[in-house]
Design an enzyme around this catalytic site. Structure first.
Site, PDB file in Angstrom:
ATOM      1  N   GLU A  82      83.631 -39.775   4.601  1.00 57.26           N
ATOM      2  CA  GLU A  82      82.478 -38.969   4.186  1.00 57.26           C
ATOM      3  C   GLU A  82      82.872 -37.584   3.678  1.00 57.26           C
ATOM      4  O   GLU A  82      83.029 -36.649   4.469  1.00 57.26           O
ATOM      5  CB  GLU A  82      81.497 -38.800   5.365  1.00 57.26           C
ATOM      6  CG  GLU A  82      80.267 -37.987   4.971  1.00 57.26           C
ATOM      7  CD  GLU A  82      79.255 -37.779   6.106  1.00 57.26           C
ATOM      8  OE1 GLU A  82      79.583 -38.056   7.276  1.00 57.26           O
ATOM      9  OE2 GLU A  82      78.141 -37.331   5.807  1.00 57.26           O
ATOM     10  N   LYS A 108      81.119 -42.738   2.047  1.00 57.97           N
ATOM     11  CA  LYS A 108      79.815 -42.124   2.340  1.00 57.97           C
ATOM     12  C   LYS A 108      79.727 -40.787   1.615  1.00 57.97           C
ATOM     13  O   LYS A 108      80.081 -39.747   2.170  1.00 57.97           O
ATOM     14  CB  LYS A 108      79.667 -41.942   3.858  1.00 57.97           C
ATOM     15  CG  LYS A 108      78.407 -41.212   4.278  1.00 57.97           C
ATOM     16  CD  LYS A 108      78.130 -41.358   5.753  1.00 57.97           C
ATOM     17  CE  LYS A 108      76.953 -40.505   6.175  1.00 57.97           C
ATOM     18  NZ  LYS A 108      76.445 -40.820   7.510  1.00 57.97           N
TER      19      LYS A 108
END
Ligand code: 13P
Length: 340
Positions: free
Chosen positions: A177, A219
């Site tokens: 992420e 992500k």
């Protein structure tokens, strides 16, 4: 054995029309959200809130995996069932946030580096034994005057890649992420430029650290202008800018991209995810899914407010948001769903 399991888990996390639910707020972040609604900032309130989330009826119809905060991995429902078991029984794969949070990056005013690599190998082994099958690490990139710097991007990309390699060694799927924040007055084009640079750096480091791309989930942020930018694009413009950026920077071997919501209004996050799937789904190598925290939880939290009597209504609101995002994955979300 582990290698096969990673590929299967990664596929399962983005299979069909389901997505991830991030419920891994650290204690300070959770407390901040509770304080804003006058909810007591206690261990018990946080446990009760997490119990509310995981016991939401039918959640497993929309959610493939839930990202837990470490403390939750050890917690039980009021009736003594481990939270991890509740998830597994609901058909939801348990995951765990493993980074230790972002600190100021030395020599780089205004920029952050995510910490937590020391001792990570041992922690991952423990988490896997406790039932976690995937993990999350969040890097924060702050757009601003003259930032992000190359030094910040490279340092965060390398940490993400080292984390991802350790996860795969332990048999866990890394959710990678890198988040370009929405705070600020930067334009859509500037967000696109930064996001592309960050993603290219991340995938270069993932390659150098020998991470199996088929066994990870990306992500990222959606490509959106800063909250204080005067030019706010429509839903289709965000969908176009986001997919254009991802196509440039994300290898086709990655099975799925699960967006963070980043503080967008819940319905707008669903509408933007929907527009991407409507316009591009059939032409993309990876699934476009969701891994939202606020955009799934916030309406439910506002209903709950720490009161046991509000649990059923809060769970209904949580399910509704998860369902809207499931439908958005199919490209069938409409504003009418919000008034049903
Ligand atoms: P938001 O969807 O609230 O941005 O949170 C996603 C997340 O997991 C942040 O690390």
């Amino acid at each position: 054995m582990k290698a096969r399991a990673i590929l299967d888990t990664a596929k399962a996390l983005v299979a069909g029309d389901k997505g991830l639910l991030a419920m891994d707020e650290s204690i300070p972040t959770c407390n901040r959200r509770f304080a804003a609604l006058d909810i007591p900032q206690t261990d018990e309130a946080r446990r009760a809130y997490r119990e509310l989330i995981v016991t939401t009826p039918n959640l497993g119809e929309c959610i493939s995996g839930a990202i837990l905060y470490e403390q939750t991995l050890h917690q039980e429902t009021r009736s003594g069932i481990p939270i991890v078991k509740v998830l597994i029984d609901a058909g939801i794969i348990p995951g765990i946030k493993v980074d230790a949070g972002a600190r100021d990056l030395a020599g780089h005013p205004g920029e952050k580096i995510t910490e937590g690599l020391d001792g990570l190998r041992e922690r991952l082994t423990q988490y896997a034994q406790m039932g976690a099958r995937f993990a999350k690490w969040r890097a924060i990139i702050v757009p601003g005057d003259g930032i992000p710097s190359r030094g910040c991007i490279e340092a965060n990309a390398q940490a993400l890649a080292r984390y991802a390699a350790l996860c795969q060694e332990a048999g866990l799927v890394p959710v990678v992420e890198p988040e370009v924040l929405m705070e600020g007055d930067h334009t859509l084009a500037r967000c696109a430029q930064i996001t592309e640079e960050v993603l290219r750096a991340v995938f270069e480091q993932l390659y150098l650290q020998r991470v199996t791309l088929e066994g990870m989930i990306l992500k990222p942020n959606m490509v959106v202008p800063g909250l204080a930018c005067s030019a706010q694009p429509n839903v289709d413009e965000v969908a176009d800018a986001t997919v254009k950026c991802l196509v440039q920077a994300v290898p086709a071997a990655v099975p799925g991209i699960a967006f963070l919501s980043g503080g967008q209004p819940s319905d707008l996050a669903s509408a933007r995810l929907n527009a991407m799937n409507v316009r591009f789904k059939s032409r993309l190598p990876w699934a476009l899914a969701f891994s939202f925290a606020r955009a799934i939880q916030q309406p439910a939290l506002e209903i709950w407010r720490g009161e046991a009597s509000n649990v059923p209504a809060a769970q209904q609101a949580l399910f509704h948001r998860a369902d809207c995002n499931r439908v958005a994955r199919r490209g069938e979300y409409t504003a009418a769903m919000e008034n049903a």
